[in-house]
Design a protein around this motif. Sequence first.
Motif, PDB file in Angstrom:
ATOM      1  N   PHE A  54      42.405  28.030 115.265  1.00 26.54           N
ATOM      2  CA  PHE A  54      42.990  29.311 114.858  1.00 26.54           C
ATOM      3  C   PHE A  54      44.384  29.492 115.470  1.00 26.54           C
ATOM      4  O   PHE A  54      45.247  30.125 114.891  1.00 26.54           O
ATOM      5  CB  PHE A  54      42.026  30.410 115.324  1.00 26.54           C
ATOM      6  CG  PHE A  54      42.498  31.819 115.170  1.00 26.54           C
ATOM      7  CD1 PHE A  54      42.442  32.454 113.947  1.00 26.54           C
ATOM      8  CD2 PHE A  54      42.960  32.543 116.267  1.00 26.54           C
ATOM      9  CE1 PHE A  54      42.844  33.761 113.813  1.00 26.54           C
ATOM     10  CE2 PHE A  54      43.363  33.850 116.151  1.00 26.54           C
ATOM     11  CZ  PHE A  54      43.303  34.461 114.907  1.00 26.54           C
ATOM     12  N   TRP A  55      44.600  28.902 116.644  1.00 27.30           N
ATOM     13  CA  TRP A  55      45.877  29.050 117.340  1.00 27.30           C
ATOM     14  C   TRP A  55      46.949  28.091 116.812  1.00 27.30           C
ATOM     15  O   TRP A  55      48.114  28.206 117.191  1.00 27.30           O
ATOM     16  CB  TRP A  55      45.684  28.848 118.834  1.00 27.30           C
ATOM     17  CG  TRP A  55      44.802  29.910 119.404  1.00 27.30           C
ATOM     18  CD1 TRP A  55      43.463  29.828 119.639  1.00 27.30           C
ATOM     19  CD2 TRP A  55      45.193  31.243 119.759  1.00 27.30           C
ATOM     20  NE1 TRP A  55      43.002  31.026 120.127  1.00 27.30           N
ATOM     21  CE2 TRP A  55      44.041  31.910 120.216  1.00 27.30           C
ATOM     22  CE3 TRP A  55      46.407  31.935 119.747  1.00 27.30           C
ATOM     23  CZ2 TRP A  55      44.055  33.233 120.656  1.00 27.30           C
ATOM     24  CZ3 TRP A  55      46.419  33.240 120.177  1.00 27.30           C
ATOM     25  CH2 TRP A  55      45.262  33.876 120.627  1.00 27.30           C
ATOM     26  N   ASP A  90      50.799  37.752 116.685  1.00 28.52           N
ATOM     27  CA  ASP A  90      49.890  38.249 115.664  1.00 28.52           C
ATOM     28  C   ASP A  90      48.470  37.738 115.924  1.00 28.52           C
ATOM     29  O   ASP A  90      47.495  38.474 115.776  1.00 28.52           O
ATOM     30  CB  ASP A  90      50.372  37.808 114.283  1.00 28.52           C
ATOM     31  CG  ASP A  90      49.367  38.128 113.212  1.00 28.52           C
ATOM     32  OD1 ASP A  90      49.170  39.318 112.919  1.00 28.52           O
ATOM     33  OD2 ASP A  90      48.752  37.178 112.680  1.00 28.52           O
ATOM     34  N   ARG A  91      48.351  36.486 116.319  1.00 35.35           N
ATOM     35  CA  ARG A  91      47.033  35.917 116.631  1.00 35.35           C
ATOM     36  C   ARG A  91      46.416  36.607 117.849  1.00 35.35           C
ATOM     37  O   ARG A  91      45.210  36.823 117.905  1.00 35.35           O
ATOM     38  CB  ARG A  91      47.127  34.410 116.880  1.00 35.35           C
ATOM     39  CG  ARG A  91      47.481  33.618 115.651  1.00 35.35           C
ATOM     40  CD  ARG A  91      46.431  33.787 114.599  1.00 35.35           C
ATOM     41  NE  ARG A  91      46.734  32.917 113.474  1.00 35.35           N
ATOM     42  CZ  ARG A  91      45.973  32.780 112.421  1.00 35.35           C
ATOM     43  NH1 ARG A  91      44.859  33.456 112.322  1.00 35.35           N
ATOM     44  NH2 ARG A  91      46.322  32.000 111.443  1.00 35.35           N
ATOM     45  N   TYR A  96      49.967  32.400 107.789  1.00 33.23           N
ATOM     46  CA  TYR A  96      49.856  33.808 107.420  1.00 33.23           C
ATOM     47  C   TYR A  96      51.035  34.125 106.500  1.00 33.23           C
ATOM     48  O   TYR A  96      52.056  34.650 106.912  1.00 33.23           O
ATOM     49  CB  TYR A  96      49.857  34.661 108.685  1.00 33.23           C
ATOM     50  CG  TYR A  96      49.440  36.094 108.495  1.00 33.23           C
ATOM     51  CD1 TYR A  96      48.846  36.538 107.325  1.00 33.23           C
ATOM     52  CD2 TYR A  96      49.633  37.013 109.507  1.00 33.23           C
ATOM     53  CE1 TYR A  96      48.465  37.855 107.171  1.00 33.23           C
ATOM     54  CE2 TYR A  96      49.253  38.327 109.366  1.00 33.23           C
ATOM     55  CZ  TYR A  96      48.671  38.744 108.201  1.00 33.23           C
ATOM     56  OH  TYR A  96      48.296  40.056 108.046  1.00 33.23           O
ATOM     57  N   ARG A 117      48.204  44.475 112.247  1.00 34.15           N
ATOM     58  CA  ARG A 117      48.926  43.240 112.581  1.00 34.15           C
ATOM     59  C   ARG A 117      50.311  43.213 111.941  1.00 34.15           C
ATOM     60  O   ARG A 117      51.305  42.841 112.591  1.00 34.15           O
ATOM     61  CB  ARG A 117      48.109  42.035 112.133  1.00 34.15           C
ATOM     62  CG  ARG A 117      46.842  41.840 112.951  1.00 34.15           C
ATOM     63  CD  ARG A 117      45.862  40.888 112.336  1.00 34.15           C
ATOM     64  NE  ARG A 117      46.464  39.591 112.032  1.00 34.15           N
ATOM     65  CZ  ARG A 117      45.862  38.680 111.273  1.00 34.15           C
ATOM     66  NH1 ARG A 117      44.675  38.907 110.745  1.00 34.15           N
ATOM     67  NH2 ARG A 117      46.455  37.534 111.042  1.00 34.15           N
TER      68      ARG A 117
END
Length: 159
Positions: A132-133, A112-113, A35, A78
């Motif tokens: 995704f993690w 954030d996740r 990110y 976020r």
Amino acid sequence: MSRARNGWVLPVSLLVALLLGLVPMPDVLQPLRPYWLALVLAYWVLEAPDKVGLGVAFLLGLLADLAFGGLLGEQALRLVVLTFILDRFRARLRFFPMSQQALAIGGLLFNDRVVAMAVHLVLGEVQLPWAFWAAPLVGMVLWAPLHLVLDTLRLQRRG
């Protein structure tokens, strides 16, 4: 000894971070994308809190939502959460050794996740894949080189 500040580095770095989020990646690597916007914003919140705060995070998040075509306000939320936490603990985090700073940034990216997952859960959208993690780990590894590059550009003498 005073160091010259390069005012162009802040907007250009945020623009580059936004553009890095738009660069196409293979589907296999997409969940590992760091990110970038959060990483660059985190740097500026730690190093120039008088220039970057919650308002900038919110506007940058809205711009990212428009650019990425996602839910309007998701990235704004976020980034505001991330900025709030960073601003709250800025005095401590700035003086951590780089390895501990990277761990703290990794924790914030993980948080954030969690926020992103909560938004998707509330909306009843498809749950994101397990890979995704892993993106917070990639961001944590990239923190030290990113910090070094931005520090070098920000503190570089003119002339």
